[in-house]
Write a protein that holds these residues in place. Structure first.
Motif, mmCIF file in Angstrom:
data_model
loop_
_atom_site.group_PDB
_atom_site.id
_atom_site.type_symbol
_atom_site.label_atom_id
_atom_site.label_comp_id
_atom_site.label_asym_id
_atom_site.label_seq_id
_atom_site.Cartn_x
_atom_site.Cartn_y
_atom_site.Cartn_z
ATOM 1 N N LEU A 132 -26.075 5.467 19.764
ATOM 2 C CA LEU A 132 -25.370 4.698 20.776
ATOM 3 C C LEU A 132 -25.470 3.233 20.371
ATOM 4 O O LEU A 132 -26.557 2.646 20.385
ATOM 5 N N THR A 133 -24.358 2.636 20.018
ATOM 6 C CA THR A 133 -24.348 1.246 19.569
ATOM 7 C C THR A 133 -23.739 0.372 20.661
ATOM 8 O O THR A 133 -22.606 0.619 21.102
ATOM 9 N N SER A 139 -20.312 -1.780 27.058
ATOM 10 C CA SER A 139 -20.215 -0.341 26.841
ATOM 11 C C SER A 139 -20.896 0.019 25.523
ATOM 12 O O SER A 139 -21.532 -0.815 24.885
ATOM 13 N N TYR A 140 -20.747 1.278 25.115
ATOM 14 C CA TYR A 140 -21.379 1.758 23.897
ATOM 15 C C TYR A 140 -20.363 2.470 23.011
ATOM 16 O O TYR A 140 -19.348 2.999 23.494
ATOM 17 N N ARG A 141 -20.678 2.499 21.734
ATOM 18 C CA ARG A 141 -19.965 3.334 20.769
ATOM 19 C C ARG A 141 -20.910 4.470 20.380
ATOM 20 O O ARG A 141 -22.082 4.237 20.047
ATOM 21 N N HIS A 170 -31.493 8.615 24.713
ATOM 22 C CA HIS A 170 -30.713 8.494 25.929
ATOM 23 C C HIS A 170 -29.751 9.673 25.980
ATOM 24 O O HIS A 170 -29.507 10.335 24.974
ATOM 25 N N VAL A 171 -29.195 9.909 27.153
ATOM 26 C CA VAL A 171 -28.148 10.924 27.294
ATOM 27 C C VAL A 171 -26.876 10.226 27.761
ATOM 28 O O VAL A 171 -26.873 9.538 28.789
ATOM 29 N N ALA A 172 -25.820 10.399 26.981
ATOM 30 C CA ALA A 172 -24.503 9.872 27.334
ATOM 31 C C ALA A 172 -23.654 11.024 27.854
ATOM 32 O O ALA A 172 -23.509 12.044 27.174
ATOM 33 N N TYR A 173 -23.105 10.878 29.039
ATOM 34 C CA TYR A 173 -22.257 11.903 29.642
ATOM 35 C C TYR A 173 -20.809 11.560 29.316
ATOM 36 O O TYR A 173 -20.251 10.573 29.811
ATOM 37 N N VAL A 205 -16.718 7.161 19.786
ATOM 38 C CA VAL A 205 -16.455 7.499 21.185
ATOM 39 C C VAL A 205 -16.942 6.357 22.076
ATOM 40 O O VAL A 205 -18.112 5.967 22.012
ATOM 41 N N ARG A 206 -16.072 5.814 22.908
ATOM 42 C CA ARG A 206 -16.456 4.740 23.821
ATOM 43 C C ARG A 206 -17.087 5.336 25.072
ATOM 44 O O ARG A 206 -16.529 6.247 25.695
#
Length: 389
Positions: A132-133, A139-141, A170-173, A205-206
């Motif tokens: 996650l950048t 936001s993140y990439r 982390h968990v990105a949904y 992915v944004r």
């Protein structure tokens, strides 16, 4: 879904419905899209939503029984929502009030969580290289490749385990249809054929900041994340054993011939078969009892979460999982022993129980669970908080 009793009753009815086509779905690798829609519509996938958000908030004993019932009918179908409930717990434990409000609403509307957690070719299972950048707008990439992504193909939201700039998990949904996210149906396991546990590719992915949850905080104190996830795995193994035993009983009663040396009219009167069925029944009953005990330990720990109660729950679940894994493989293999030559016909597809058991019990090694049980018994050493116990 009103309460625990209704949840179990609904699961029992759906299990009988799903059982009817389980063998054909497995043999043809026909993915259970319609069955999953029935599962979503039933409300079962939202049974752990907290009561203050409109959910039934059922006990873990109830949730384990739901999975046992479903797995006894179709182990692939039962496996698909396992990660769904694990990632509901992440929201429950680490989500902000706003995240809880949004995602619990999604669950009550029948939305499904998938899974994009494991990676192949890394040093070990916790070597996560998906990243996650942070971007300038907050936001993140998200970039990476995931394997064994059970449920992703059928999901509305795909929780992705990734490391952020601080290197913590982390968990990105992520919505299933997000640009840059691709789900590849390339699962070719010998068992659990219809789980579609294939590959997820994430390329630029944004992800908005409010769709990211700091999962690493889960493990900084007493936690039940691993115990709940492993409890459901144990329930699947118990269900496989129960399904295989029921299939063997039906086969011997209706299709088998007695061995001539037994000098009996029916195989059910053969004392050697009676003995073997008794042994298998004892093993299956023991697995069910350990599953119930483990689930009650988790429920007790949820009511009063401390280092000691979390450890007791994790050890109880580890014992249930270790026993259930052996039971599933033994009972599914013994089906052929007690049913005889005809049971090996490919057209009958009775080998699906063994294939499912052998595949699912590879999920994480029971030998390490036994190690942690031994250390706890001998020296009181609490199990580690890595999420797999």
């Amino acid at each position: 879904m009103a309460d625990d009793a209704e949840a179990v009753a609904v699961a029992a009815r759906l299990a009988e419905e799903f059982r009817a086509g389980a063998s054909e779905r497995d043999a043809e690798r026909r993915l259970p899209r319609a069955e999953l829609d029935r599962l979503s519509a039933s409300g079962l996938l939202a049974v752990t939503v907290p009561a203050e958000h409109g959910g039934a908030d059922v006990r873990q004993e109830t949730l384990a029984e739901i999975f046992r019932l479903l797995a006894s009918a179709d182990a692939s179908l039962a496996q698909i929502p396992q990660s769904h409930f694990a990632y509901v717990n992440v929201i429950r434990r680490q989500g902000t009030p706003e995240q809880r409000e949004f995602f619990f609403g999604e669950l009550l509307a029948g939305r499904r969580f998938g899974n994009a957690q494991s990676e192949a070719g890394t040093r070990h299972v916790q070597d996560i290289r998906t990243r996650l950048t942070p971007l300038a707008d907050g936001s993140y990439r998200l970039d990476g490749v995931k394997h064994y992504a059970t449920g992703a193909l059928f999901a509305h939201w795909i929780p992705v385990l990734a490391r952020a700039e601080d290197d913590h998990p982390h968990v990105a949904y992520v919505p299933r249809n997000a640009p840059g996210l691709t789900v590849v149906d390339d699962w070719d396991g010998l068992g659990q054929r219809t789980t579609a546990s294939g590959t997820v590719r994430l390329e630029g992915v944004r992800v908005p900041a409010d769709r990211v949850v700091p999962h690493h905080l889960t493990f900084r104190g007493p936690q039940l994340h691993g115990a709940v996830a492993q409890l459901l795995h144990a329930a699947i193994d118990v269900g496989i054993a129960d399904g295989a035993l029921a299939e063997a009983v039906a086969f011997v009663r209706t299709r088998s011939r007695p061995w001539f040396e037994a000098e009996v009219e029916t195989p059910a009167e053969d004392p050697l078969l009676v003995q073997r069925f008794g042994e298998l029944a004892v093993r299956a009953r023991a697995s069910r009892a350990l599953l119930r005990e483990a689930a009650r330990a988790v429920d007790a720990a949820r009511a009063d979460l401390t280092d000691d109660s979390a450890a007791e729950a994790s050890i109880a679940v580890a014992a249930a999982k270790a026993h259930a894994a052996r039971s599933a493989v033994e009972v599914a293999s013994s089906l052929f022993e007690v049913c005889g030559t005809r049971s090996a016909l490919a057209s009958l597809n009775l080998h699906r129980y063994w294939r499912d058991a052998r595949t699912h019990t590879l999920h994480d090694p029971a030998r390490w669970k036994v190690q942690h049980i031994g250390r706890y018994v001998l020296s009181g050493t609490r199990p580690p908080r890595h999420g797999l116990l």
